[in-house]
Scaffold this motif. Structure first.
Motif, mmCIF file in Angstrom:
data_model
loop_
_atom_site.group_PDB
_atom_site.id
_atom_site.type_symbol
_atom_site.label_atom_id
_atom_site.label_comp_id
_atom_site.label_asym_id
_atom_site.label_seq_id
_atom_site.Cartn_x
_atom_site.Cartn_y
_atom_site.Cartn_z
ATOM 1 N N CYS A 1 0.863 -1.188 0.000
ATOM 2 C CA CYS A 1 0.000 0.000 0.000
ATOM 3 C C CYS A 1 0.894 1.230 0.000
ATOM 4 O O CYS A 1 1.880 1.304 0.745
ATOM 5 C CB CYS A 1 -0.904 0.002 1.234
ATOM 6 S SG CYS A 1 -1.929 1.496 1.313
ATOM 7 N N GLY B 1 0.226 4.192 0.976
ATOM 8 C CA GLY B 1 -0.045 5.164 2.036
ATOM 9 C C GLY B 1 1.249 5.489 2.769
ATOM 10 O O GLY B 1 1.957 4.590 3.204
ATOM 11 N N CYS C 1 -1.934 7.960 6.079
ATOM 12 C CA CYS C 1 -3.271 7.675 5.570
ATOM 13 C C CYS C 1 -4.246 8.077 6.670
ATOM 14 O O CYS C 1 -3.828 8.595 7.706
ATOM 15 C CB CYS C 1 -3.419 6.178 5.259
ATOM 16 S SG CYS C 1 -3.215 5.135 6.719
ATOM 17 N N TYR D 1 -5.744 6.234 8.654
ATOM 18 C CA TYR D 1 -5.743 5.283 9.767
ATOM 19 C C TYR D 1 -4.542 5.412 10.689
ATOM 20 O O TYR D 1 -4.648 5.179 11.873
ATOM 21 C CB TYR D 1 -5.789 3.845 9.214
ATOM 22 C CG TYR D 1 -7.139 3.492 8.662
ATOM 23 C CD1 TYR D 1 -8.107 2.904 9.465
ATOM 24 C CD2 TYR D 1 -7.459 3.772 7.350
ATOM 25 C CE1 TYR D 1 -9.359 2.593 8.967
ATOM 26 C CE2 TYR D 1 -8.711 3.463 6.833
ATOM 27 C CZ TYR D 1 -9.655 2.868 7.651
ATOM 28 O OH TYR D 1 -10.888 2.581 7.143
ATOM 29 N N ARG D 2 -3.392 5.740 10.106
ATOM 30 C CA ARG D 2 -2.166 5.722 10.917
ATOM 31 C C ARG D 2 -1.962 7.072 11.608
ATOM 32 O O ARG D 2 -1.010 7.811 11.352
ATOM 33 C CB ARG D 2 -0.992 5.306 10.040
ATOM 34 C CG ARG D 2 -1.072 3.810 9.708
ATOM 35 C CD ARG D 2 -0.221 3.397 8.540
ATOM 36 N NE ARG D 2 1.169 3.762 8.654
ATOM 37 C CZ ARG D 2 2.056 3.602 7.680
ATOM 38 N NH1 ARG D 2 1.684 3.044 6.539
ATOM 39 N NH2 ARG D 2 3.315 3.976 7.833
ATOM 40 N N CYS E 1 2.461 -2.160 4.458
ATOM 41 C CA CYS E 1 1.347 -2.102 5.418
ATOM 42 C C CYS E 1 0.084 -2.693 4.796
ATOM 43 O O CYS E 1 -0.220 -2.445 3.641
ATOM 44 C CB CYS E 1 1.121 -0.646 5.823
ATOM 45 S SG CYS E 1 -0.280 -0.406 6.915
ATOM 46 N N LYS E 2 -0.647 -3.480 5.569
ATOM 47 C CA LYS E 2 -1.941 -3.989 5.094
ATOM 48 C C LYS E 2 -2.941 -4.009 6.261
ATOM 49 O O LYS E 2 -3.700 -4.936 6.448
ATOM 50 C CB LYS E 2 -1.799 -5.370 4.442
ATOM 51 C CG LYS E 2 -1.064 -6.372 5.277
ATOM 52 C CD LYS E 2 -1.062 -7.733 4.632
ATOM 53 C CE LYS E 2 -0.268 -8.668 5.505
ATOM 54 N NZ LYS E 2 -0.595 -9.977 5.589
ATOM 55 N N ARG E 3 -2.836 -2.925 7.061
ATOM 56 C CA ARG E 3 -3.635 -2.902 8.280
ATOM 57 C C ARG E 3 -5.101 -2.566 8.057
ATOM 58 O O ARG E 3 -5.916 -2.744 8.936
ATOM 59 C CB ARG E 3 -3.035 -1.876 9.256
ATOM 60 C CG ARG E 3 -1.911 -2.453 10.060
ATOM 61 C CD ARG E 3 -1.252 -1.389 10.892
ATOM 62 N NE ARG E 3 -0.082 -0.868 10.230
ATOM 63 C CZ ARG E 3 0.653 0.131 10.690
ATOM 64 N NH1 ARG E 3 0.304 0.732 11.793
ATOM 65 N NH2 ARG E 3 1.711 0.531 10.031
ATOM 66 N N CYS E 4 -5.411 -2.007 6.899
ATOM 67 C CA CYS E 4 -6.824 -1.687 6.682
ATOM 68 C C CYS E 4 -7.158 -1.935 5.213
ATOM 69 O O CYS E 4 -6.294 -2.305 4.425
ATOM 70 C CB CYS E 4 -7.112 -0.234 7.053
ATOM 71 S SG CYS E 4 -6.653 0.918 5.762
ATOM 72 N N TRP F 1 -8.665 0.458 3.214
ATOM 73 C CA TRP F 1 -9.107 1.763 2.708
ATOM 74 C C TRP F 1 -8.931 1.808 1.197
ATOM 75 O O TRP F 1 -7.818 1.852 0.697
ATOM 76 C CB TRP F 1 -8.315 2.871 3.382
ATOM 77 C CG TRP F 1 -8.970 4.210 3.304
ATOM 78 C CD1 TRP F 1 -10.301 4.461 3.185
ATOM 79 C CD2 TRP F 1 -8.325 5.479 3.354
ATOM 80 N NE1 TRP F 1 -10.525 5.821 3.170
ATOM 81 C CE2 TRP F 1 -9.341 6.465 3.269
ATOM 82 C CE3 TRP F 1 -6.989 5.894 3.483
ATOM 83 C CZ2 TRP F 1 -9.059 7.832 3.294
ATOM 84 C CZ3 TRP F 1 -6.714 7.247 3.509
ATOM 85 C CH2 TRP F 1 -7.740 8.198 3.415
ATOM 86 N N PHE G 1 -6.596 4.183 -1.011
ATOM 87 C CA PHE G 1 -5.161 3.927 -1.151
ATOM 88 C C PHE G 1 -4.876 2.506 -1.638
ATOM 89 O O PHE G 1 -3.936 2.280 -2.394
ATOM 90 C CB PHE G 1 -4.447 4.176 0.187
ATOM 91 C CG PHE G 1 -4.263 5.650 0.510
ATOM 92 C CD1 PHE G 1 -4.810 6.635 -0.302
ATOM 93 C CD2 PHE G 1 -3.539 6.054 1.625
ATOM 94 C CE1 PHE G 1 -4.655 7.998 -0.009
ATOM 95 C CE2 PHE G 1 -3.361 7.406 1.933
ATOM 96 C CZ PHE G 1 -3.922 8.380 1.119
ATOM 97 N N ARG G 2 -5.705 1.540 -1.193
ATOM 98 C CA ARG G 2 -5.405 0.145 -1.570
ATOM 99 C C ARG G 2 -5.639 -0.076 -3.066
ATOM 100 O O ARG G 2 -4.851 -0.755 -3.724
ATOM 101 C CB ARG G 2 -6.270 -0.841 -0.755
ATOM 102 C CG ARG G 2 -5.995 -0.883 0.748
ATOM 103 C CD ARG G 2 -4.718 -1.566 1.181
ATOM 104 N NE ARG G 2 -4.540 -2.946 0.818
ATOM 105 C CZ ARG G 2 -4.583 -3.982 1.650
ATOM 106 N NH1 ARG G 2 -4.836 -3.809 2.923
ATOM 107 N NH2 ARG G 2 -4.327 -5.193 1.233
HETATM 108 S S1 SF4 Z 1 -3.047 -0.391 4.327
HETATM 109 FE FE1 SF4 Z 1 -4.440 1.050 5.317
HETATM 110 S S2 SF4 Z 1 -3.358 1.570 7.249
HETATM 111 FE FE2 SF4 Z 1 -1.838 0.732 5.852
HETATM 112 S S3 SF4 Z 1 -0.937 2.515 4.739
HETATM 113 FE FE3 SF4 Z 1 -2.604 1.655 3.480
HETATM 114 S S4 SF4 Z 1 -4.379 2.903 3.995
HETATM 115 FE FE4 SF4 Z 1 -2.887 3.135 5.676
#
Ligand code: SF4
Ligand code: SF4
Length: 436
Positions: A320, A322, A339, A341-342, A364-367, A369, A372-373
């Motif tokens: 991602c 972000g 992003c 979220y962070r 990062c794959k925490r969300c 969104w 950005f994804r």
């Molecule tokens: S995966 Fe989600 S939390 Fe991680 S950088 Fe992308 S938008 Fe932000």
């Protein structure tokens, strides 16, 4: 013709230059305000949620736009809260961004100005036309209108905006007459098909597989009804915002963008998410020939694999971007974050950012969104072509399904004129879309 080709070629060259330096053409999302007039249960900015509201000044935003243009940012979104609460400032800023050379400028609304309840129809038309004329006079490329359910009463109750669906339906021809083709933005939630689409209780099923099969069928039908309704309403572009919940097991996340919630309405288990992304893949495929649908199959496929029990058999989602090439600017401090979220990673003023110092290797794959994804997935193979071509060749050989989707998305995006919200769709071309 020649005059038109020169800027297009310059743009392509500048994008290729970025990609050649292992960078994606940038994206910045500016939260112009966190004020809102709606009641959405899935969003922390709903009017009933008490917190000190903020608004960025035009001068602050212009400074951000200047820096974004200098960084070669291609896409700039003005989000909220409800961006149209600042309509005159917003149109000035869109003009400013357009003059600065930013190509993909987007904003949107919850539709409050289109409520028709008890309104005199002439007054409704003149009110709506006035707003649309202002937006259409700017270089705005895409304008989104949010919709959360295929059932109008449910959407209106969720938003606290009675009469909004009927009003949107009447406003769409006015948008089109002004050369603006709005996209409907579905925020995926448990009410897509009516109140709590999945009032399915897992405990009532003999096993998880049976529950997930029923879950698939229920949401698949809900998505079918949703696309049918928005096509009937006159929409020509659709986008899907994946559930705005975050992985709470990640202790270092603290959303700065309050369009997130812990409410059950947007919370799904890992297994449900895997099924949900499969539902979206299948629904997008079914309706791609009938309406321009932005959600890329590559992204849905990788998100489906990420949440599947085998975690995609070792195939990881693309990085991602972000905090690498994409940034979120909050309305409160006016600072940049990787992003929405962070929120623990305040990067300071956007215009002070040194992009060269950014670590390009964070993964990062925490969300989920989508802002950005989705573009991160689409650009990933091109970035790899320049940064690690051998790795790309290996991936193409070992992950054929993914690359088949990637090529399919690319072909489809061409048919959709790359979702230019100022262009009428070419329905006869779109009708030829095939899954292969
Ligand atoms: S995966 Fe989600 S939390 Fe991680 S950088 Fe992308 S938008 Fe932000
Ligand atoms: S989702 Fe949008 S319209 Fe709804 S409360 Fe949040 S900012 Fe307002």
């Amino acid at each position: 013709m020649k005059e038109k080709m020169i800027p297009v070629c310059r743009t392509l060259l500048s994008d290729l230059k970025s990609i050649g330096h292992h960078r994606s053409p940038g994206q910045v999302i500016v939260q112009i305000t966190d004020r809102c007039n709606a009641m959405c249960p899935h969003c922390g900015m709903r009017i009933s949620n008490p917190f000190r509201r903020s608004r960025l000044s035009n001068d602050q935003i212009k400074k951000i736009i200047d820096a974004a243009a200098a960084n070669g940012v291609a896409a700039l979104s003005f989000t909220g809260g409800e961006p149209l609460l600042c309509l005159d400032d917003l149109t000035e800023l869109i003009q400013y961004a357009g003059h600065s050379g930013i190509r993909f400028i987007r904003t949107g609304t919850n539709g409050f100005f289109m409520r028709i309840n008890g309104s005199n129809i002439d007054r409704f038309k003149s009110r709506v036309t006035e707003t649309i004329e202002k937006l259409a006079s700017t270089p705005l490329r895409n304008f989104w209108i949010s919709m959360d359910s295929s059932v109008p009463e449910v959407h209106e109750a969720m938003r606290g905006l009675p009469g909004v669906i009927g009003g949107i339906e009447k406003a769409i021809p006015i948008f089109h007459a002004h050369g603006l083709y709005p996209s409907v933005n579905l925020g995926v939630n448990r009410n897509i098909g009516g109140r709590f689409t999945s009032e399915l209780d897992p405990r009532e099923f003999p096993c998880e597989t049976d529950y997930l099969e029923a879950f698939y069928n229920r949401y698949r039908e809900a998505m079918r009804q949703f696309y049918k309704r928005v096509i009937n309403m006159g929409f020509t572009i659709a986008n899907t915002c994946y559930p705005m919940s975050i992985d709470t097991s990640e202790k270092d996340t603290n959303a700065v963008y309050a369009a997130t919630a812990t409410d059950r309405i947007v919370r799904f288990t890992q297994a449900e998410k895997a099924v949900l992304f499969k539902v979206l893949m299948d629904s997008v495929t079914e309706f791609r020939s009938k309406i321009r649908i932005f959600s890329p199959l590559t992204s849905l496929f990788n998100l489906h694999r990420q949440y599947s029990s085998d975690h995609g058999n070792g195939h990881t989602p693309s990085r991602c971007l972000g905090g690498i090439d994409y940034f979120f600017i909050d309305a409160n401090k006016g600072n940049a974050f990787p992003c929405g979220y962070r929120g623990n990673e305040d990067m300071g003023k956007y215009w002070d950012l040194n992009l060269k110092r950014i670590d390009l290797n964070t993964h990062c794959k925490r969300c989920d969104w989508e802002c950005f994804r989705d573009p991160s997935e689409q650009i990933a193979p091109l970035l790899q072509l320049f940064s690690s071509p051998l790795h790309l060749i290996k991936q193409v050989i070992t992950d054929r399904t993914y690359f088949r989707f990637w090529m399919n998305d690319l072909r489809y995006y061409r048919l959709c004129q790359f979702f230019d919200g100022r262009k009428k769709p070419n329905m006869s071309k779109l009708a030829f879309y095939t899954q292969k």
